[in-house]
Design an enzyme around this catalytic site. Sequence first.
Site, PDB file in Angstrom:
ATOM      1  N   ASP A 172       0.690  -1.114   0.183  1.00  0.00           N
ATOM      2  CA  ASP A 172      -0.033   0.000  -0.114  1.00  0.00           C
ATOM      3  C   ASP A 172       0.764   1.201  -0.041  1.00  0.00           C
ATOM      4  O   ASP A 172       2.020   1.254  -0.058  1.00  0.00           O
ATOM      5  CB  ASP A 172      -1.051   0.084   1.153  1.00  0.00           C
ATOM      6  N   LYS A 194      -4.466   2.718  -0.481  1.00  0.00           N
ATOM      7  CA  LYS A 194      -5.166   2.795   0.874  1.00  0.00           C
ATOM      8  C   LYS A 194      -5.737   4.029   1.138  1.00  0.00           C
ATOM      9  O   LYS A 194      -6.555   4.051   2.089  1.00  0.00           O
ATOM     10  CB  LYS A 194      -4.384   2.017   1.842  1.00  0.00           C
ATOM     11  N   MET A 308      -3.898   8.260  11.981  1.00  0.00           N
ATOM     12  CA  MET A 308      -4.806   8.733  11.249  1.00  0.00           C
ATOM     13  C   MET A 308      -5.532  10.016  11.639  1.00  0.00           C
ATOM     14  O   MET A 308      -6.848  10.008  11.507  1.00  0.00           O
ATOM     15  CB  MET A 308      -5.854   7.443  10.778  1.00  0.00           C
TER      16      MET A 308
HETATM   17  N1  SAH Z   1      -0.073  -0.611  10.244  1.00  0.00           N
HETATM   18  C1  SAH Z   1       0.700   1.087  10.623  1.00  0.00           C
HETATM   19  C2  SAH Z   1      -0.596   2.243  10.546  1.00  0.00           C
HETATM   20  C3  SAH Z   1      -1.288   2.132   9.696  1.00  0.00           C
HETATM   21  S1  SAH Z   1      -2.561   3.501   9.910  1.00  0.00           S
HETATM   22  C4  SAH Z   1       1.564   0.895  11.534  1.00  0.00           C
HETATM   23  O1  SAH Z   1       1.637   0.056  12.294  1.00  0.00           O
HETATM   24  O2  SAH Z   1       2.129   1.914  11.573  1.00  0.00           O
HETATM   25  C5  SAH Z   1      -1.759   4.811   8.884  1.00  0.00           C
HETATM   26  C6  SAH Z   1      -1.313   5.865   9.959  1.00  0.00           C
HETATM   27  O3  SAH Z   1      -0.005   5.422  10.442  1.00  0.00           O
HETATM   28  C7  SAH Z   1      -1.058   7.183   9.167  1.00  0.00           C
HETATM   29  O4  SAH Z   1      -2.471   7.924   9.153  1.00  0.00           O
HETATM   30  C8  SAH Z   1      -0.233   7.801  10.410  1.00  0.00           C
HETATM   31  O5  SAH Z   1      -1.107   8.161  11.311  1.00  0.00           O
HETATM   32  C9  SAH Z   1       0.480   6.688  10.583  1.00  0.00           C
HETATM   33  N2  SAH Z   1       2.005   6.447  10.097  1.00  0.00           N
HETATM   34  C10 SAH Z   1       2.115   5.323   9.393  1.00  0.00           C
HETATM   35  N3  SAH Z   1       3.591   5.483   8.752  1.00  0.00           N
HETATM   36  C11 SAH Z   1       3.970   6.633   9.376  1.00  0.00           C
HETATM   37  C12 SAH Z   1       5.144   7.449   9.441  1.00  0.00           C
HETATM   38  N4  SAH Z   1       6.328   7.151   8.664  1.00  0.00           N
HETATM   39  N5  SAH Z   1       5.250   8.824  10.053  1.00  0.00           N
HETATM   40  C13 SAH Z   1       4.130   9.289  10.784  1.00  0.00           C
HETATM   41  N6  SAH Z   1       2.955   8.699  10.938  1.00  0.00           N
HETATM   42  C14 SAH Z   1       2.893   7.262  10.030  1.00  0.00           C
END
Ligand code: SAH
Length: 392
Positions: A172, A194, A308
């Site tokens: 994604d 996504k 998010m």
């Molecule tokens: N499964 C992922 C989260 C997916 S939901 C995990 O464990 O990290 C998607 C959200 O994750 C985004 O909206 C943001 O809030 C956060 N996110 C994912 N990667 C990020 C990054 N590199 N920096 C900041 N926030 C991040």
Amino acid sequence: ENAEEASALAGFARSAGVPVNVVDHPELSDFLTPSIVDRGDIVVAISTGGAAPVLGRRLREKIEALLPQNLERLAAFARSFRSAVAARVAPEKRRLFWENFFDGPLASRVLAGDEKRVREDLIDSLNRPHYETGAKSEAGVIHIVGAGPGDPELLTLRALRLLQSADVILYDRLVGEKILSLARRDAVRLYVGKAKADHAVPQDQIEQRLIDFARSGKIVVRLKGGDPFIFGRGGEELDAAKAAGIPVFVTPGITAATGCAASARMPLTHRDLSQAVTFITGHAKDDGEPDLDWRAIAALGHTLVVYMGVGRAASIARSLIVNGRAGSTPVAIIEKGTTEQQKILKGRLSDLGAIVRAGGIKGPALLVIGEVAAKADGVLFEELALAERRAA
Ligand code: SAH
């Protein structure tokens, strides 16, 4: 250290018929001690001919990291099938058989610990009346893999190994090009999106594709940002694969909260400041307000990490303040954490919406709320606002 003494001692040993190694003196030695990678029947020895033992050890570390820990079991498994394969597969096809085995879903499943069922499946297929080598009749496998928060160095060794063995990778938006570039060159890569406004493939179709590819005998990697089981819908994909009877395994990843905290040098818990941390989502299933008990969450008083939450930052702050969390509580916003485009802003809870706007934060970003946020390496909102006024 004494060359004369060393050579005399070596001479004694030799005259007694004992092979001798003099440390750091290959010219006086009958044998050298190589660096060894030992995985049961599989042994890799690295020798530098005495030139640079430390280099040998470094090479060993690199090779160790490349080889699966379970390699020993894979070798033992293959050994246990040698005679059965010899009996069922024509000599000129055996090499192809083993190539398919080691490159394919069966070996991938043995390495993932699914030995018992692979044994049953393999016995079944060898017993089929018209056993055909290379007919991709064996079922494939699905690996649901966490890719970490962005920096490729934060992949686990297992995630890297699976990327390099995958036939098909479904990924994604959160998975960057740098991570994809580590995949096997000839793997099929499918973007399934996504983001809300994206041409995202609906969840049920993603699940169907995973299953279809696996049924056609492929090693399928479902690569997800962060950890697949933290706001990643990994659980739904797991259920779908299980319901379809496909072997499925999960590899955890570093979730955004821990990745971002590390690169902002901000602890999520701290003996003096916060005794717990809670991960919450700012996004609801049906695009509405998330179904959260804000009173209970505001009362926690420890570190909150909101995934998010960028689009609803102002209303999240309001909900917390209305329910009793102080407006002066420190907050940090970390955008694209661990990547080269990382941006970190800090301020107070009452300014959360304003910080997102002033900082032009579009995400992916995390909101961290709580005393620890004051420790993040970031630009203070006051400074940001001041710089903006100056520019104007
Ligand atoms: N499964 C992922 C989260 C997916 S939901 C995990 O464990 O990290 C998607 C959200 O994750 C985004 O909206 C943001 O809030 C956060 N996110 C994912 N990667 C990020 C990054 N590199 N920096 C900041 N926030 C991040």
